[in-house]
Design a protein around this motif. Structure first.
Motif, PDB file in Angstrom:
ATOM      1  N   GLU A 112      -3.132 -67.771  24.395  1.00  0.00           N
ATOM      2  CA  GLU A 112      -3.806 -68.889  25.167  1.00  0.00           C
ATOM      3  C   GLU A 112      -5.115 -69.117  24.802  1.00  0.00           C
ATOM      4  O   GLU A 112      -5.745 -70.000  24.495  1.00  0.00           O
ATOM      5  N   LEU A 113      -5.992 -67.853  24.590  1.00  0.00           N
ATOM      6  CA  LEU A 113      -7.450 -67.942  24.214  1.00  0.00           C
ATOM      7  C   LEU A 113      -7.406 -68.688  22.814  1.00  0.00           C
ATOM      8  O   LEU A 113      -8.212 -69.400  22.581  1.00  0.00           O
ATOM      9  N   PHE A 114      -6.742 -68.071  21.750  1.00  0.00           N
ATOM     10  CA  PHE A 114      -6.798 -68.641  20.398  1.00  0.00           C
ATOM     11  C   PHE A 114      -6.644 -70.220  20.420  1.00  0.00           C
ATOM     12  O   PHE A 114      -7.233 -71.080  19.874  1.00  0.00           O
ATOM     13  N   LYS A 115      -5.492 -70.629  21.295  1.00  0.00           N
ATOM     14  CA  LYS A 115      -4.857 -72.098  21.392  1.00  0.00           C
ATOM     15  C   LYS A 115      -6.223 -72.849  22.068  1.00  0.00           C
ATOM     16  O   LYS A 115      -6.441 -73.594  21.513  1.00  0.00           O
ATOM     17  N   SER A 120     -10.457 -77.155  21.148  1.00  0.00           N
ATOM     18  CA  SER A 120     -11.366 -77.827  21.768  1.00  0.00           C
ATOM     19  C   SER A 120     -12.889 -77.158  21.280  1.00  0.00           C
ATOM     20  O   SER A 120     -13.818 -77.927  21.496  1.00  0.00           O
ATOM     21  N   ALA A 121     -12.662 -76.612  20.083  1.00  0.00           N
ATOM     22  CA  ALA A 121     -13.901 -76.220  19.252  1.00  0.00           C
ATOM     23  C   ALA A 121     -15.005 -75.579  20.339  1.00  0.00           C
ATOM     24  O   ALA A 121     -16.183 -75.776  20.172  1.00  0.00           O
ATOM     25  N   ALA A 122     -14.456 -74.725  21.361  1.00  0.00           N
ATOM     26  CA  ALA A 122     -15.211 -74.019  22.431  1.00  0.00           C
ATOM     27  C   ALA A 122     -16.250 -73.141  21.629  1.00  0.00           C
ATOM     28  O   ALA A 122     -17.181 -72.774  22.087  1.00  0.00           O
ATOM     29  N   THR A 123     -15.575 -72.098  20.630  1.00  0.00           N
ATOM     30  CA  THR A 123     -16.175 -71.237  20.190  1.00  0.00           C
ATOM     31  C   THR A 123     -17.560 -71.770  19.494  1.00  0.00           C
ATOM     32  O   THR A 123     -18.700 -70.962  19.693  1.00  0.00           O
ATOM     33  N   ALA A 124     -17.265 -72.634  18.595  1.00  0.00           N
ATOM     34  CA  ALA A 124     -18.582 -73.279  18.004  1.00  0.00           C
ATOM     35  C   ALA A 124     -19.621 -73.868  19.041  1.00  0.00           C
ATOM     36  O   ALA A 124     -20.900 -73.548  18.822  1.00  0.00           O
ATOM     37  N   SER A 149     -15.850 -67.438  13.780  1.00  0.00           N
ATOM     38  CA  SER A 149     -14.489 -68.065  13.685  1.00  0.00           C
ATOM     39  C   SER A 149     -13.426 -67.325  14.529  1.00  0.00           C
ATOM     40  O   SER A 149     -13.677 -66.213  14.872  1.00  0.00           O
ATOM     41  N   ASP A 150     -12.369 -67.962  14.908  1.00  0.00           N
ATOM     42  CA  ASP A 150     -11.387 -67.316  15.763  1.00  0.00           C
ATOM     43  C   ASP A 150     -10.203 -67.096  14.652  1.00  0.00           C
ATOM     44  O   ASP A 150     -10.004 -67.856  13.776  1.00  0.00           O
ATOM     45  N   TYR A 151      -9.564 -66.191  15.100  1.00  0.00           N
ATOM     46  CA  TYR A 151      -8.405 -65.546  14.215  1.00  0.00           C
ATOM     47  C   TYR A 151      -7.542 -64.912  15.210  1.00  0.00           C
ATOM     48  O   TYR A 151      -7.648 -64.276  16.287  1.00  0.00           O
ATOM     49  N   LEU A 152      -6.203 -64.950  14.770  1.00  0.00           N
ATOM     50  CA  LEU A 152      -4.880 -64.559  15.485  1.00  0.00           C
ATOM     51  C   LEU A 152      -4.070 -63.876  14.503  1.00  0.00           C
ATOM     52  O   LEU A 152      -3.805 -64.410  13.546  1.00  0.00           O
ATOM     53  N   SER A 235     -23.827 -73.121  29.108  1.00  0.00           N
ATOM     54  CA  SER A 235     -23.306 -74.112  28.384  1.00  0.00           C
ATOM     55  C   SER A 235     -24.065 -74.053  27.179  1.00  0.00           C
ATOM     56  O   SER A 235     -24.960 -73.697  26.933  1.00  0.00           O
ATOM     57  N   SER A 236     -23.452 -75.065  26.210  1.00  0.00           N
ATOM     58  CA  SER A 236     -23.691 -75.321  25.144  1.00  0.00           C
ATOM     59  C   SER A 236     -25.298 -75.841  25.222  1.00  0.00           C
ATOM     60  O   SER A 236     -26.207 -75.825  24.129  1.00  0.00           O
ATOM     61  N   THR A 237     -25.571 -76.634  26.184  1.00  0.00           N
ATOM     62  CA  THR A 237     -26.918 -77.012  26.059  1.00  0.00           C
ATOM     63  C   THR A 237     -27.920 -76.214  26.893  1.00  0.00           C
ATOM     64  O   THR A 237     -29.362 -76.185  26.686  1.00  0.00           O
ATOM     65  N   GLY A 238     -27.396 -74.945  27.271  1.00  0.00           N
ATOM     66  CA  GLY A 238     -28.321 -73.929  27.796  1.00  0.00           C
ATOM     67  C   GLY A 238     -28.036 -72.695  26.962  1.00  0.00           C
ATOM     68  O   GLY A 238     -29.257 -72.524  26.080  1.00  0.00           O
ATOM     69  N   GLY A 239     -27.316 -71.959  27.247  1.00  0.00           N
ATOM     70  CA  GLY A 239     -27.369 -70.815  26.465  1.00  0.00           C
ATOM     71  C   GLY A 239     -27.898 -69.311  27.300  1.00  0.00           C
ATOM     72  O   GLY A 239     -28.780 -69.349  27.945  1.00  0.00           O
ATOM     73  N   ARG A 240     -27.003 -68.306  26.971  1.00  0.00           N
ATOM     74  CA  ARG A 240     -27.540 -66.989  27.694  1.00  0.00           C
ATOM     75  C   ARG A 240     -26.949 -66.024  26.711  1.00  0.00           C
ATOM     76  O   ARG A 240     -26.029 -66.205  25.960  1.00  0.00           O
TER      77      ARG A 240
END
Length: 664
Positions: A112-115, A120-124, A149-152, A235-240
């Motif tokens: 599910e996490l990989f999908k 949604s390009a969430a990792t990028a 990068s994401d790998y399964l 979020s991508s606009t903030g960052g932590r």
């Protein structure tokens, strides 16, 4: 004539030992005159027993209660003793069981996490937020060549990997992480924005006794506190710092760490030191720290569950790195400190398979550094932790670093992976096996006062100059020592004080003393934990010590539930059919390696026992002293028996003693 109310006391009135007082005679009783005969004397006053006071009644009840409680206690102990002797009951029982958690469907979570990540390009986006956070600090910088990068994998394991999408030159800097963004124990302890950390710091100062909190605990508290804050800031606009470390990713990663395995997976580790010792040790260490925090701040138990604390503790232990950082007391100096370094902690492990077998006295750190692709170090000029390439990296290659030459058991326990089978064979002589030496049933009181419980010892697969079993052998000498051994050896010391380095002269004679008890304090180090006799007390003592170690080595080896050949067959079968889960395969690799290690030590101890039983072995028990200019490590004794040199000789790898062959 005396009146009846004032008659004299009968001669035998004190026989009963009871106090009496006169009372009026009943109105219809008849009093006759005395005939003066002593034999027929009749008292003309009637006495009754004096009633006890309330205090006496309560005191009597109390003593009756104490008496019956003690009687019941003695009876129960007698019944337990008889039951143990008859084998009806066992005195062995678990006093503590760790609090456990495991994900019920980790495989589905990984998919599910990989999908979600790839759809949604969430990792990028999360990587961009983390990069912005780092570069927002003083001197922070992230190379534009880096990406996540994401790998399964084929077995369904989801991983995020730090890669380069362009070629990288040698000595090229990839990340500069400002010191203000490095999560060390000192940094986290000084975070006054979190109430829990502030309360723990204040409670430590107020405590009447010192309560030491482990460095990783401070980092754990910091990560939990900030993970609870609004993730909108990540979020991508903030960052932590935890942009790439959401709770669902924590659960997915921890499902490969053995302390979070389910029972079905742990079953594959039956008989291993990993299951019986190391996993329990980690559970105990984490729970001990949690209880320390509760002791300091009682409200923590309501605000933070032990499971949440365990999860983030393992995140710190698995992702943390020890690096030289400015010392808290003296900023001009550095000291090794555990720290979480955001983004840099995504660097995976890589060390090539050695070209030849490694040994404990090799420079293992040099091997790690020379074979690693990158290096992590603190740069004082930029006040930042720097990730630098030690070798050229090709495009699309992973950014890796060596975690050190360690056993597969260690890799699995803290990082959730294992190395290939060849790693076990080529690093065998850098590893240890755990063997416990229990207290004898007839342990005499003159020794038991110095040793209250049994100890477990790490015994090297291949003894070397830096790694010998001197502590285990010294403890075994103490366990098997007789009164004659210690008394006679002390007498020898009076004439030959050079037999023992720590001998400070004959003890003073005492008026009341126990010869053996006083002697053992002179000839052995009874203040050590465990107590050890650093040199042989006699030939018989040395033979008995090694025989004891051999007995429990064979007993420990017999606890393994399968053979090395069976494990190799299962792994070969999985190579073709892919029938194992990831955790099952890792478990088989670890238990195979552990059996190889204890088989190697078993060969050593069997050969030593055989040699000591010979006349040549008896002569080799005589001690010698190593030259003062020879550097010794790990508290190795300078005074040692002559046969000790045999332990350091490299043993033939293909020769297996018959008593150890059942591990094949």
């Amino acid at each position: 004539m005396q009146s009846p109310s004032t008659s004299s006391r009968p001669p035998d009135a004190g026989d009963s030992g009871m106090r009496r007082r006169p009372v009026p005679v009943h109105y219809d009783w008849h009093v006759t005159e005395s005939d003066g005969s002593a034999d027929d004397y009749e008292d003309d006053a009637v006495f009754e027993d004096e009633q006890p006071t309330k205090f006496q009644e309560y005191l009597g009840i109390f003593f009756d209660y104490v008496f019956w409680i003690l009687l019941a206690y003695c009876a129960m102990n007698a019944l337990l003793f008889v039951g143990e002797q008859l084998g009806i009951i066992s005195p062995q029982f678990d006093e503590w069981n760790p609090v456990r958690w495991f994900h019920h469907d980790a495989h589905a979570l990984q998919k599910e996490l990989f999908k979600n990540a790839t759809a949604s390009a969430a990792t990028a986006a999360q990587f961009a937020g983390l990069k912005k956070w780092i570069e927002g600090g003083p001197g922070g910088w992230v190379s534009s060549k880096l990406e996540v990068s994401d790998y399964l994998s084929e077995k369904g394991r989801y991983d995020r990997r730090l890669e380069v999408h362009e070629g990288v030159d040698k000595d090229e800097v990839l990340v500069k992480l400002p010191l203000s963004h490095v999560l060390s124990a000192d940094f986290c302890q000084q975070d006054l924005t979190d109430q829990t950390i502030r309360q723990v710091v204040e409670a430590q100062k107020r405590s009447s006794e010192p309560v030491e909190v482990a460095p990783w605990t401070w980092i754990t508290l910091y990560m939990i506190a900030h993970a609870r804050k609004d993730h909108a800031a990540s979020s991508s606009t903030g960052g932590r710092f935890d942009t790439l470390l959401r709770s669902e990713y924590v659960d997915a990663a921890l499902s490969y760490i053995p302390i979070f395995w389910d029972d079905a997976s742990l079953h594959w580790l039956n008989g291993t030191d990993l299951l019986n010792v190391h996993i329990l040790d980690v559970h105990a260490a984490i729970e001990t720290e949690y209880h320390k925090l509760n002791y300091l701040v009682s409200s923590i138990e309501q605000s933070m569950s032990i499971i949440e604390f365990k999860k983030y503790s393992m995140v710190v232990m698995s992702r943390g790195e020890t690096v030289e950082l400015p010392d808290r007391e003296n900023k001009s100096k550095t000291s090794p400190q555990l720290a979480i370094m955001p983004l840099i902690d995504l660097v995976d492990h890589h060390l090539p398979i050695p070209e030849k077998a490694l040994f404990a006295d090799d420079d293992l750190l040099q091997f790690q550094q020379s074979r690693s692709h990158t290096n992590i170090s603190y740069d004082a000029d930029s006040a930042a932790v720097v990730l630098k390439a030690l070798k050229p990296l090709e495009s699309k290659s992973a950014v890796t670093v060596g975690y050190g030459v360690r056993s597969n058991s260690d890799y699995l326990l803290y990082h959730g992976f294992t190395m290939p089978l060849q790693w076990s064979e080529l690093t065998l002589c850098t590893q240890y096996s755990m063997v416990e030496l229990p207290l004898p049933d007839d342990f005499p009181s003159w020794k038991s006062r110095f040793l209250a419980h049994a100890y477990r010892f790490a015994l090297p697969a291949c003894p070397s100059r830096k790694s010998t079993p001197h502590i285990a052998v010294g403890a075994a000498r103490f366990l098997v020592a007789t009164e004659n051994d210690v008394v006679d050896f002390e007498a020898r010391l009076r004439t030959e004080p050079s037999l023992l380095d720590s001998f400070s002269g004959p003890r003073e004679d005492k008026f009341l003393s126990h010869a053996a008890q006083d002697s053992v304090s002179v000839v052995c180090d009874t203040k050590a934990a465990p107590p050890v006799c650093k040199v042989p007390l006699s030939v018989e003592n040395e033979r008995a010590a090694w025989a004891l170690i051999k007995k429990h080595t064979l007993k420990r080896a017999a606890e393994h539930v399968s053979t090395i050949a069976e494990d190799e067959r299962l792994l070969a079968e999985d190579d073709g059919k892919n029938s194992f889960t990831i955790n099952q395969r890792h478990a088989v690799i670890v238990r195979r390696e552990e059996k190889m290690v204890i088989r190697s030590w078993c060969n050593i101890v069997v050969r030593t026992v055989e040699f000591l039983s010979t006349p040549a072995g008896a002569e080799a028990v005589v001690t010698m002293r190593l030259p003062q200019d020879e550097v010794l490590e790990n508290e190795e004794p300078r005074q040692r028996p002559i046969y000790w040199a045999r332990l350091l000789e490299k043993q033939p790898a293909d020769k297996i003693e018959s008593e150890c062959a059942f591990l094949r």
